[in-house]
Design a protein around this motif. Structure first.
Motif, PDB file in Angstrom:
ATOM      1  N   TYR B 122      22.708  48.000  18.073  1.00 32.54           N
ATOM      2  CA  TYR B 122      23.798  47.886  19.046  1.00 32.54           C
ATOM      3  C   TYR B 122      24.700  46.717  18.675  1.00 32.54           C
ATOM      4  N   VAL B 125      27.271  47.606  16.157  1.00 26.02           N
ATOM      5  CA  VAL B 125      28.135  48.745  16.496  1.00 26.02           C
ATOM      6  C   VAL B 125      29.612  48.346  16.513  1.00 26.02           C
ATOM      7  N   ARG B 128      30.600  48.345  12.797  1.00 29.55           N
ATOM      8  CA  ARG B 128      30.277  49.471  11.917  1.00 29.55           C
ATOM      9  C   ARG B 128      30.451  50.803  12.625  1.00 29.55           C
ATOM     10  N   GLN B 132      28.202  53.347  15.440  1.00 34.18           N
ATOM     11  CA  GLN B 132      28.736  53.763  16.737  1.00 34.18           C
ATOM     12  C   GLN B 132      28.684  55.276  16.883  1.00 34.18           C
ATOM     13  N   VAL B 135      24.990  56.485  17.471  1.00 32.15           N
ATOM     14  CA  VAL B 135      24.490  56.155  18.804  1.00 32.15           C
ATOM     15  C   VAL B 135      25.237  56.926  19.883  1.00 32.15           C
ATOM     16  N   SER B 136      26.556  56.986  19.743  1.00 32.91           N
ATOM     17  CA  SER B 136      27.323  57.595  20.836  1.00 32.91           C
ATOM     18  C   SER B 136      27.095  59.102  20.907  1.00 32.91           C
ATOM     19  N   ASP B 139      23.965  59.350  22.866  1.00 32.80           N
ATOM     20  CA  ASP B 139      24.246  58.876  24.220  1.00 32.80           C
ATOM     21  C   ASP B 139      24.939  59.952  25.041  1.00 32.80           C
ATOM     22  N   ARG B 140      25.894  60.581  24.408  1.00 32.70           N
ATOM     23  CA  ARG B 140      26.637  61.624  25.113  1.00 32.70           C
ATOM     24  C   ARG B 140      25.704  62.751  25.540  1.00 32.70           C
TER      25      ARG B 140
END
Lengths: 210, 210
Positions: B122, B125, B128, B132, B135-136, B139-140
DNA sequence: ACCCAGAATGAATGATCATTCATTCTCACG
DNA sequence: CGTGAGAATGAATGATCATTCATTCTGGGT
């Protein structure tokens, strides 16, 4: 034929405190742009418009510079919160809660580069006890203050079944988590929306105040 | 006189997938112990009990290894959540909420070294974009699933004035924030307490269910 | 039993970086 | 106006690290 005249920046001598501040701010800019891992001393000193050796002169080592930068960032954020919570202008507790929320999710704090720096350090906390100590010291101070504020609100509102300490930890966690979401998934969450989510949290806890 | 016989580890040949997995796990161990910034290829390969060159053989570069490691960690965490939310065993919505909370703040996920790795990434993020994106994406997916679950709960409980999407973001933020608190200020917050705080959040939103 | 495709090794290479320090430059003070 | 205390410089140094690749070793196939 002489080489094109570079505009020869004139060397300037300044008080120590000012140079230290300048270097800390350059460090923040570099961490935000390139990350904590790949920030080098050359980058920092170039960003500050100074020579490489200057870093060693004012901060003995890179480690020192990074530590002092964290101290600066942590103090800025947590002091801002604490000032609002202790503030005398907004004697009204509802207003004080709102002011706190607006500070925590407002323009100043949620700038992408500020949140980047913040989480860059958080990311190293697991491996660097020094960082943990700095952050946790400020965290504790802010948590205590928040607990006091919540206790006042609970008293004033006659809310039952709420532990101010636990609610304070929950609220602080929510705010941190929203910062993370703003950083990682900005597409899914506007600052506007983040504020609404924070406000809803407070409203469910303190329905008579918010 | 011969040198003391080192027990000569015999070279072993294994399928690619297994070696990749082994290296990813060694990477996780190193990041947890030394941080993302100071984890080196030598550390990782030594941790895996293999030679330096092996990393280049299976992952072209260090950057690749780190990226695949993040993919692995993100998938493990988010898939765990999604599986529970979609789970058929616990058809009862209250139980499903409780199971989710227990997974998110339970023994498996809140181990210090797991949270360290998580936040180490994190922290990068901001600098880089690749991290992101990884992870995103997860997450979505988790956020969508959580929103569906909350929508069901809202329907079943007849709660008014709650937007499931916003509540999902708030809840996810709270959980992330609690993980951060467990990592940074473990002295101030037990896992027990973190669970209670998460449960209180759900109770205030869904009083008929929790 | 033998062979060889390709898995694994690790010394060597070259790049990057923090740190040093001999030298240069500034400016407050007399 | 002259001077020296110490601020600032940046080329040089040595340490660390990712990556390479010539060589060694393994085990399934014959």
């Amino acid at each position: 034929m002489k080489a094109a005249a570079t505009p020869q920046k004139r060397r300037k001598i300044l008080p120590k405190a000012q140079r230290r501040q300048q270097l800390i701010e350059a460090t923040i800019a570099c961490i935000a742009r390139y990350g904590l891992a790949s920030t080098t001393m050359h980058m920092v000193t170039r960003e500050a418009g100074l020579s490489v050796g200057i870093a060693n002169l004012h901060f003995k080592t890179k480690e020192n510079l990074l530590r002092e930068t964290l101290r600066y960032v942590a103090e800025e954020y947590h002091k801002g919160q604490i000032d609002i919570m202790r503030g005398r202008e907004a004697d009204n507790l509802s207003n004080r809660l709102t002011a706190l929320l607006h500070f925590q999710l407002g323009r100043g704090v949620t700038q992408r580069h500020k949140m980047s720096v913040w989480f860059a350090y958080y990311g190293e906390v697991g491996a660097r006890p020094v960082y943990q100590k700095i952050v946790s010291a400020w965290d504790r101070a802010a948590a205590r203050e928040l607990e006091l504020l919540f206790a006042s609100v609970i008293r004033e509102g006659g809310y039952t079944d709420i532990d101010p300490g636990e609610l304070a930890i929950g609220y602080a966690a929510l705010i941190d988590g929203l910062h993370l979401a703003l950083l990682v998934t900005p597409r899914e969450l506007t600052k506007q929306n983040a504020k609404k989510i924070g406000r809803d949290f407070l409203r469910r806890a303190f329905p008579n105040h918010i």
